[in-house]
Design a protein around this motif. Structure first.
Motif, PDB file in Angstrom:
ATOM      1  N   UNK A 150       0.832  -1.204   0.000  1.00  0.00           N
ATOM      2  CA  UNK A 150       0.000   0.000   0.000  1.00  0.00           C
ATOM      3  C   UNK A 150       0.869   1.257   0.000  1.00  0.00           C
ATOM      4  N   UNK A 151       1.904   1.266   0.834  1.00  0.00           N
ATOM      5  CA  UNK A 151       2.808   2.418   0.905  1.00  0.00           C
ATOM      6  C   UNK A 151       3.553   2.631  -0.413  1.00  0.00           C
ATOM      7  N   UNK A 152       3.993   1.535  -1.039  1.00  0.00           N
ATOM      8  CA  UNK A 152       4.689   1.661  -2.319  1.00  0.00           C
ATOM      9  C   UNK A 152       3.780   2.237  -3.396  1.00  0.00           C
ATOM     10  N   UNK A 153       2.531   1.812  -3.418  1.00  0.00           N
ATOM     11  CA  UNK A 153       1.583   2.348  -4.392  1.00  0.00           C
ATOM     12  C   UNK A 153       1.315   3.827  -4.146  1.00  0.00           C
ATOM     13  N   UNK A 154       1.197   4.205  -2.875  1.00  0.00           N
ATOM     14  CA  UNK A 154       0.988   5.614  -2.539  1.00  0.00           C
ATOM     15  C   UNK A 154       2.191   6.458  -2.941  1.00  0.00           C
ATOM     16  N   UNK A 155       3.386   5.923  -2.701  1.00  0.00           N
ATOM     17  CA  UNK A 155       4.602   6.654  -3.086  1.00  0.00           C
ATOM     18  C   UNK A 155       4.758   6.753  -4.599  1.00  0.00           C
ATOM     19  N   UNK A 156       4.065   5.872  -5.332  1.00  0.00           N
ATOM     20  CA  UNK A 156       4.069   5.922  -6.791  1.00  0.00           C
ATOM     21  C   UNK A 156       2.944   6.812  -7.314  1.00  0.00           C
ATOM     22  N   UNK A 157       2.339   7.595  -6.403  1.00  0.00           N
ATOM     23  CA  UNK A 157       1.274   8.563  -6.745  1.00  0.00           C
ATOM     24  C   UNK A 157      -0.013   7.901  -7.219  1.00  0.00           C
ATOM     25  N   UNK A 169      -4.836   2.263  -3.863  1.00  0.00           N
ATOM     26  CA  UNK A 169      -3.741   1.686  -3.082  1.00  0.00           C
ATOM     27  C   UNK A 169      -4.277   0.805  -1.966  1.00  0.00           C
ATOM     28  N   UNK A 170      -5.326   1.269  -1.289  1.00  0.00           N
ATOM     29  CA  UNK A 170      -5.921   0.482  -0.201  1.00  0.00           C
ATOM     30  C   UNK A 170      -6.589  -0.777  -0.750  1.00  0.00           C
ATOM     31  N   UNK A 171      -7.313  -0.621  -1.852  1.00  0.00           N
ATOM     32  CA  UNK A 171      -8.038  -1.750  -2.432  1.00  0.00           C
ATOM     33  C   UNK A 171      -7.084  -2.840  -2.913  1.00  0.00           C
ATOM     34  N   UNK A 172      -6.030  -2.445  -3.617  1.00  0.00           N
ATOM     35  CA  UNK A 172      -5.097  -3.428  -4.190  1.00  0.00           C
ATOM     36  C   UNK A 172      -4.079  -3.886  -3.160  1.00  0.00           C
ATOM     37  N   UNK A 173      -3.424  -2.927  -2.497  1.00  0.00           N
ATOM     38  CA  UNK A 173      -2.353  -3.267  -1.564  1.00  0.00           C
ATOM     39  C   UNK A 173      -2.843  -3.887  -0.273  1.00  0.00           C
ATOM     40  N   UNK A 174      -4.035  -3.504   0.159  1.00  0.00           N
ATOM     41  CA  UNK A 174      -4.553  -4.022   1.420  1.00  0.00           C
ATOM     42  C   UNK A 174      -5.544  -5.156   1.242  1.00  0.00           C
ATOM     43  N   UNK A 197       4.372   9.282   3.150  1.00  0.00           N
ATOM     44  CA  UNK A 197       3.048   8.988   2.609  1.00  0.00           C
ATOM     45  C   UNK A 197       2.191  10.255   2.586  1.00  0.00           C
ATOM     46  N   UNK A 198       1.179  10.323   1.715  1.00  0.00           N
ATOM     47  CA  UNK A 198       0.314  11.514   1.649  1.00  0.00           C
ATOM     48  C   UNK A 198      -0.382  11.781   2.988  1.00  0.00           C
ATOM     49  N   UNK A 199      -0.511  13.044   3.341  1.00  0.00           N
ATOM     50  CA  UNK A 199      -1.151  13.400   4.610  1.00  0.00           C
ATOM     51  C   UNK A 199      -2.603  12.967   4.647  1.00  0.00           C
ATOM     52  N   UNK A 244      -0.203   1.183   8.879  1.00  0.00           N
ATOM     53  CA  UNK A 244       0.610   2.088   8.059  1.00  0.00           C
ATOM     54  C   UNK A 244       0.121   3.519   8.189  1.00  0.00           C
ATOM     55  N   UNK A 245      -1.197   3.695   8.157  1.00  0.00           N
ATOM     56  CA  UNK A 245      -1.772   5.032   8.281  1.00  0.00           C
ATOM     57  C   UNK A 245      -1.539   5.604   9.674  1.00  0.00           C
ATOM     58  N   UNK A 246      -1.653   4.779  10.682  1.00  0.00           N
ATOM     59  CA  UNK A 246      -1.471   5.230  12.065  1.00  0.00           C
ATOM     60  C   UNK A 246      -0.047   5.724  12.306  1.00  0.00           C
ATOM     61  N   UNK A 247       0.936   5.009  11.782  1.00  0.00           N
ATOM     62  CA  UNK A 247       2.335   5.350  12.015  1.00  0.00           C
ATOM     63  C   UNK A 247       2.918   6.247  10.927  1.00  0.00           C
ATOM     64  N   UNK A 248       2.174   6.461   9.854  1.00  0.00           N
ATOM     65  CA  UNK A 248       2.654   7.218   8.681  1.00  0.00           C
ATOM     66  C   UNK A 248       3.892   6.572   8.070  1.00  0.00           C
ATOM     67  N   UNK A 249       4.083   5.293   8.350  1.00  0.00           N
ATOM     68  CA  UNK A 249       5.213   4.536   7.815  1.00  0.00           C
ATOM     69  C   UNK A 249       4.956   3.056   8.073  1.00  0.00           C
ATOM     70  N   UNK A 250       5.808   2.206   7.496  1.00  0.00           N
ATOM     71  CA  UNK A 250       5.663   0.772   7.691  1.00  0.00           C
ATOM     72  C   UNK A 250       7.017   0.105   7.535  1.00  0.00           C
TER      73      UNK A 250
END
Length: 316
Positions: A80-87, A93-98, A147-149, A229-235
């Motif tokens: 999910x984080x990689x997809x978000x970082x790829x814009x 990102x949530x649907x596919x990565x999670x 990750x995006x805010x 990931x969202x809670x920590x803003x990282x993973x």
């Protein structure tokens, strides 16, 4: 007295009484225990374990278990984080990565267990190693951040002053418990776990029901990964370590049986809450994190031992 005895035979009620007693004791010995901030910390601390324990309850009632969920949590968060970082869009990102990735791992587990007839321990241990290793390979052992805010809302945002992630956890628990108690589809898991052969003769598609339980827990592990990931803003690839054991312990504490056929989602929630309270109290009393792991392991062993002795006593 007969009514009291019948009530005390219900594991959820006994566990609820134990939790109430512990709250009374700990609140009288620590001024910080009953504060809003402390209970918010307890809620966030048990967030991932509780969501996964919902799926673990279904799997264990069906006569199985899943050791891969902690690694799946980390892998889903990483993708999910990689997809978000790829814009990529947040919803995509949530649907596919999670959700999709978690469900895919669950589907693989279910297929290997039901069609290839491989022991659940071997299958989920293998997928745990694959998922954890894949996460390490993607991240090279480094955390993913930046990750995006707007994505942070899922783990850090509030609705009418209450954390969105905690509200989602409660919805999953309530909906899951209701569906498992009231709907035919999820009630079948009790028959599958209680007596597989009888379930087959009664017309239940045992393989389909059992495979669906692994898909469900995979999706829930993915959701837990997204929220973490969202809670920590990282993973990190090490996220979710020990989650599978805590979820199994919570289900058994809540009345589930490792032999299958017994358990409930509400009981699993209470078991997770009890473990969360114990962990919180250890922190409040400044117990070393190393001893916390010792105590957690001792609780797991004790719970499994009690479950085994209880089944042996009933059989005899």
């Amino acid at each position: 007295m007969d009514l009291i005895r019948r009530i005390l035979k219900i594991r959820e009620i006994v566990l609820l009484l134990v939790i109430v007693v512990l709250i009374i004791i700990f609140s009288s010995t620590s001024e910080h225990f009953l504060t809003w901030g402390n209970w918010e910390a307890i809620s966030f601390g048990m967030l991932s374990d509780c969501i996964i324990a919902v799926g673990m309850a279904v799997v264990i009632v069906g006569g199985g278990f899943d050791l891969s969920v902690g690694a799946v949590l980390a892998l889903c968060g990483i993708v999910t984080a990689k997809l978000l970082n790829a814009d990529m869009p947040i919803w995509f990102s949530i649907l596919i990565g999670g959700i999709f990735l978690g469900g895919a791992v669950g589907t693989l587990n279910g297929f290997l267990i039901t069609k290839a007839k491989i022991n659940p321990f071997i299958v989920t241990l293998g997928t745990m190693s694959i998922a954890r290793g894949t996460g390490l390979a993607i991240t090279q052992g480094r955390p993913l951040a930046g990750l995006p805010e707007s994505f942070d809302y899922f783990g850090q945002g509030t609705v009418f002053g209450f954390p969105f992630a905690i509200i989602l956890m409660v919805i999953i628990v309530v909906a899951g418990d209701y569906l498992m108690r009231q709907t035919r589809a999820l009630r079948q898991i009790y028959y599958v776990g209680g007596n597989e052969e009888a379930a087959r003769y009664s017309g239940i598609n045992v393989d389909q029901v059992r495979a669906a339980s692994y898909i469900l827990i995979g999706i829930l592990a993915g959701i837990a990964g997204v929220l973490t990931t969202s809670r920590m803003s990282s993973i990190m690839a090490t996220a979710g370590l020990g989650t599978e054991l805590r979820a199994i312990a919570a289900v058994v504490i809540g009345g589930g049986s490792l032999a299958g056929g017994k358990g409930s989602i509400f009981g699993a929630f209470l078991g997770t809450l009890l473990l969360g309270i114990i962990t919180d109290v250890l922190i409040l009393y400044h117990v070393s994190v190393y001893y916390q792991q010792v105590i957690s392991g001792a609780i797991l062993v004790a719970v499994v031992a009690i479950d085994t002795l209880s089944r042996t006593r009933k059989e005899s």
